[in-house]
Structure formats: C-alpha cells, structure tokens
Design an enzyme around this catalytic site. Sequence first.
Site, PDB file in Angstrom:
ATOM      1  N   TYR A 139      -2.737 -35.786 -11.035  1.00  0.00           N
ATOM      2  CA  TYR A 139      -2.144 -34.996 -12.374  1.00  0.00           C
ATOM      3  C   TYR A 139      -1.219 -36.456 -12.726  1.00  0.00           C
ATOM      4  CZ  TYR A 139       1.860 -33.070 -14.915  1.00  0.00           C
ATOM      5  OH  TYR A 139       2.615 -32.805 -16.034  1.00  0.00           O
ATOM      6  N   LYS A 177       2.269 -19.455 -14.501  1.00  0.00           N
ATOM      7  CA  LYS A 177       1.649 -20.726 -13.909  1.00  0.00           C
ATOM      8  C   LYS A 177       1.691 -20.594 -12.392  1.00  0.00           C
ATOM      9  CE  LYS A 177       4.001 -24.598 -15.378  1.00  0.00           C
ATOM     10  NZ  LYS A 177       5.180 -25.614 -15.095  1.00  0.00           N
TER      11      LYS A 177
END
Length: 330
Positions: A139, A177
């Site tokens: 990421y 999330k």
Amino acid sequence: MSIIVTGAAGFIGSNLLQALNQRGETDIIAVDDLTDGEQFRNLADADIADYLDQNDFIERYARGDFGPVRALFHQGACASTLESNGRYMMENNYRYSCRLLEASLELGVPFLYASSAAVYGAGRTFREARRYERPLNVYGYSKFLFDQRVRRALPQARSQVVGLRYFNVYGPREGHKGRMASVAYHCYQQLRRDGRVVLFGEHDGFPAGGHLRDFVAVEDVARVNLHFLDHPQRSGIFNLGSGRARSFNEVALAVINSVRASADQPPLVLAQALESGLLGYREFPEALRARYQSHTCADLELLREAGYRDDFLSLEEGVGGYCRWLARSA
C-alpha cells in the site's frame, strides 16, 4: 463548473462532500465503486449532481465528456495496509491514478489527490523528500510510486497538481473500513461493547500503548483540501497531519473521558484508567512486527509555506466531537 470527487462514498471523500455542500457547492460528480452497497449511506445525505462507477468514469473523463471541470479530488483507493495482493493494489492505486493524472494534465483540470504517510515507513523524519521515503508495505509503495510520477510531471504541469500525505485520520463516516478504521473508532466500539479498551503491548522500544502517531481529524483534512481548491496556483506534495505525535494511550483516554463526560462522570488519568480496568493491553501481533509504523509526526513546514495557517483540532477536541457523533449515530 463541476467538481469531481472519486472515492466519494469512502471515509475522506464523503467528508469532503459534506464540506463542499456546507459551502453551497452541489454541482458535484461523485465517483466510486458501490460493490459494497452499504457504503451508499455515506452519500445519502450529500447533495450531488450525479454518481458514476469508477470504471465508467475514467474513460468519459479522459474524453472530456464533463465539459469544464473546476477540480478533481481523487480520494479513491484501496487503503488497507494489510492487503497483500500487489497486482490489485498497483492497478487500483497506482495505474488508475496515473490515468487520471494524465487526463487532468491534458484537460487542464486541477488534480488534488490522496497520498499517505505510509510512504515514510519506519523512518523518524517525516519531510517531503525522497531520501526519507521507505514504505513498509505494498500500500505504501503504491502511494510512493505515484508520488514519484507526480514529481516528474510537476515541472511541466500547466495546471494544479497537489498530493496530500494523510497521516492518521479519524472521524465520522469511517465505520465501513473495518480493521482499517482509526484507533479512536476501535477504542469507542470496544468501550461500548466490552466496557474496556485493549491496546497493543510494547514493541519496537515503545511501552504498552505508547506507540506514537500523528492523529488528525477528518474535518481538518477537508479544510486543507478546500484551501488548495481556493489557491489553484499552489502545487506540490504536502504532509497533512496535526504536526503533533500522540500516544495510543492518549487516544484511549480521550475516548474514555468523552464517554464519561456524557454520563456526567469526572475524567480519569492513565493510572486510574488502568487501575479501574477500563484500559488494558494485549501482546503485540507477530504478523505486524515487520511492517508497523511505531511513530509518525508530520513536518508541516511546506504546508505552512503554501499558505495554510489554520490551527488543527487538538486530539481531545477532535476525539471528543467524534465520540459525540458516534453516540448520535448509534
């Protein structure tokens, strides 16, 4: 002229919609992937002109189908630091962003995008310079690589390009999330569900609950984005945090004391929270040891030089307001 927000049903994107609406902006094209249909809830109270799926949007945008566009806020990405599928991450975070950047430069549309403090990895200097950037996961690498693409494009760019390196953002509309939601969110949910908060134990030379992060309220993140909307002559890559490192213990205490205040109970200090059992610790997860940022703190010098002068919410102010929002939304 339209404003476009990608990732509009996500955490920061949906808060940006709210901030734009508060200014009276409603000519907004919201772009996202609503495969998870529950995320529509982050859009339901926003005033927008249209919604497009991210895959349908990109081809039409590159063709100039939307006419004059005031700005594109690119907030869409896979934000999971635990995602191990590098091919998916690079396609979704890097390649898609490159296509949007190229189209924006061709069309002359201001392009404001979400970068991340994950580009800094385990370093202790958080300044917008290549020598300090060592991501710990794919990421972070996807964000790092796109920042390098932007740096190469900036000298020739004839329209605004702004990258904002978000530090640890917390606030309303992040519940979808899951594991990637903020420390404040998880502390609040633990306290309501279990009657206590449990944090990670010692690791990397930091005591239990003592890991330090730069926690920044999503309201401040939206304000900084709008600052650059208002100053289209400003381009570059900028840190976006509060400029202060605070411990997980301090976040937990802010949550505990906010909940106690709502019940007309006095605040506690750390020792009292531990003694009462409201706060405890568990062993640091082995799976995170090699890819965990134990300390972050944004250097805000470049952001201040770009004209942003407003104070950031303190942890206690921001977390307190967030806890009240969570209580109202339960």
